[in-house]
Scaffold this motif. Structure first.
Motif, mmCIF file in Angstrom:
data_model
loop_
_atom_site.group_PDB
_atom_site.id
_atom_site.type_symbol
_atom_site.label_atom_id
_atom_site.label_comp_id
_atom_site.label_asym_id
_atom_site.label_seq_id
_atom_site.Cartn_x
_atom_site.Cartn_y
_atom_site.Cartn_z
ATOM 1 N N ASN A 29 3.220 53.497 23.995
ATOM 2 C CA ASN A 29 3.468 53.023 25.394
ATOM 3 C C ASN A 29 2.424 52.919 26.230
ATOM 4 O O ASN A 29 2.046 51.938 27.050
ATOM 5 C CB ASN A 29 4.833 53.262 25.952
ATOM 6 N N GLU A 30 2.152 54.393 26.421
ATOM 7 C CA GLU A 30 0.696 54.615 27.383
ATOM 8 C C GLU A 30 -0.249 53.706 27.073
ATOM 9 O O GLU A 30 -1.201 53.279 27.845
ATOM 10 C CB GLU A 30 0.575 55.942 27.204
ATOM 11 N N ILE A 31 -0.842 53.883 25.631
ATOM 12 C CA ILE A 31 -1.769 53.109 24.987
ATOM 13 C C ILE A 31 -1.690 51.713 25.382
ATOM 14 O O ILE A 31 -2.541 51.038 25.780
ATOM 15 C CB ILE A 31 -1.861 53.480 23.403
ATOM 16 N N LEU A 32 -0.273 51.171 24.964
ATOM 17 C CA LEU A 32 -0.058 49.647 25.424
ATOM 18 C C LEU A 32 -0.325 49.276 26.687
ATOM 19 O O LEU A 32 -0.877 48.219 27.076
ATOM 20 C CB LEU A 32 1.113 49.226 24.870
ATOM 21 N N LEU A 33 -0.216 50.317 27.746
ATOM 22 C CA LEU A 33 -0.216 50.001 29.102
ATOM 23 C C LEU A 33 -1.756 50.052 29.624
ATOM 24 O O LEU A 33 -2.079 49.299 30.248
ATOM 25 C CB LEU A 33 0.680 51.006 29.795
ATOM 26 N N GLN A 34 -2.387 50.885 28.729
ATOM 27 C CA GLN A 34 -3.844 51.042 29.004
ATOM 28 C C GLN A 34 -4.423 49.616 28.764
ATOM 29 O O GLN A 34 -5.522 49.128 29.390
ATOM 30 C CB GLN A 34 -4.208 52.290 28.419
ATOM 31 N N ASN A 35 -4.059 49.393 27.396
ATOM 32 C CA ASN A 35 -4.678 47.987 27.021
ATOM 33 C C ASN A 35 -4.254 47.032 27.708
ATOM 34 O O ASN A 35 -5.236 45.953 27.954
ATOM 35 C CB ASN A 35 -4.174 47.695 25.436
ATOM 36 N N THR A 36 -3.137 47.002 28.263
ATOM 37 C CA THR A 36 -2.836 45.844 29.076
ATOM 38 C C THR A 36 -3.599 45.558 30.458
ATOM 39 O O THR A 36 -3.986 44.579 30.758
ATOM 40 C CB THR A 36 -1.277 45.918 29.467
ATOM 41 N N THR A 37 -3.724 46.967 31.020
ATOM 42 C CA THR A 37 -4.495 46.970 32.199
ATOM 43 C C THR A 37 -5.886 46.414 32.169
ATOM 44 O O THR A 37 -6.670 45.883 32.859
ATOM 45 C CB THR A 37 -4.370 48.361 32.781
ATOM 46 N N LYS A 38 -6.342 46.798 30.834
ATOM 47 C CA LYS A 38 -7.753 46.693 30.736
ATOM 48 C C LYS A 38 -8.165 44.938 30.414
ATOM 49 O O LYS A 38 -8.767 44.497 30.879
ATOM 50 C CB LYS A 38 -8.263 47.543 29.276
ATOM 51 N N LEU A 39 -7.040 44.591 29.551
ATOM 52 C CA LEU A 39 -6.944 43.005 29.487
ATOM 53 C C LEU A 39 -6.915 42.461 30.798
ATOM 54 O O LEU A 39 -7.516 41.383 31.047
ATOM 55 C CB LEU A 39 -6.034 42.635 28.452
ATOM 56 N N GLN A 40 -5.976 42.799 31.657
ATOM 57 C CA GLN A 40 -5.909 42.300 32.943
ATOM 58 C C GLN A 40 -7.205 42.138 33.780
ATOM 59 O O GLN A 40 -7.443 41.226 34.322
ATOM 60 C CB GLN A 40 -4.612 42.949 33.645
ATOM 61 N N HIS A 41 -7.834 43.125 33.664
ATOM 62 C CA HIS A 41 -9.253 43.362 34.605
ATOM 63 C C HIS A 41 -10.061 42.364 33.809
ATOM 64 O O HIS A 41 -10.972 41.742 34.536
ATOM 65 C CB HIS A 41 -9.634 44.643 34.401
ATOM 66 N N GLN A 42 -10.229 42.060 32.500
ATOM 67 C CA GLN A 42 -11.073 41.205 31.695
ATOM 68 C C GLN A 42 -10.613 40.037 32.282
ATOM 69 O O GLN A 42 -11.724 39.035 32.469
ATOM 70 C CB GLN A 42 -11.116 41.448 30.337
ATOM 71 N N LEU A 43 -9.586 39.508 32.400
ATOM 72 C CA LEU A 43 -9.062 38.141 32.494
ATOM 73 C C LEU A 43 -9.384 37.962 34.047
ATOM 74 O O LEU A 43 -9.873 36.713 34.390
ATOM 75 C CB LEU A 43 -7.363 38.156 32.621
ATOM 76 N N ILE A 44 -9.228 38.941 35.089
ATOM 77 C CA ILE A 44 -9.801 38.599 36.537
ATOM 78 C C ILE A 44 -11.048 38.316 36.456
ATOM 79 O O ILE A 44 -11.561 37.462 37.098
ATOM 80 C CB ILE A 44 -9.337 39.826 37.286
ATOM 81 N N LYS A 45 -12.067 39.014 35.720
ATOM 82 C CA LYS A 45 -13.443 38.926 35.680
ATOM 83 C C LYS A 45 -14.014 37.584 35.188
ATOM 84 O O LYS A 45 -14.762 36.931 35.851
ATOM 85 C CB LYS A 45 -14.180 40.260 34.915
ATOM 86 N N ARG A 46 -13.075 37.028 34.059
ATOM 87 C CA ARG A 46 -13.286 35.717 33.436
ATOM 88 C C ARG A 46 -12.973 34.825 34.459
ATOM 89 O O ARG A 46 -13.721 33.933 34.721
ATOM 90 C CB ARG A 46 -12.573 35.786 32.133
#
Length: 96
Positions: A29-46
């Protein structure tokens, strides 16, 4: 008495398995939360990059129309009129 001890050992084994599964799922769950946060940041940048490029495209379209290309003149006139109205509103607010 033997049955009671066996039941206790069985319960201990099941409890150990349950705790082990809990720890594994907690880490996952921690790993998935980290991945979700990372993907959200990438989405915001895009999205920001997309907005910048759209703005540049619109400016280029206006520049090409003003240059006399003949395409999208209606859009350019509408944009210029909108900008003039915004400037007029700002001037009115400054005068108040």
């Amino acid at each position: 008495m033997s049955n009671t001890i066996e039941a206790i050992h069985l319960l201990e084994n099941k409890l150990k398995n349950l705790i082990s599964n809990y720890e594994f799922l907690k880490k996952e769950n921690e790993i998935l939360l980290q991945n979700t946060t990372k993907l959200q940041h990438q989405l915001i940048k895009r999205e920001q990059l997309f907005a910048e490029q759209k703005k540049q495209y619109d400016l280029l379209k206006i520049a090409k129309t003003i240059e006399g290309s003949g395409e999208d003149t209606k859009d350019t006139k509408l944009k210029i009129n909108t900008l003039i109205r915004e400037i007029d509103k700002c001037i009115i607010q400054l005068n108040e």
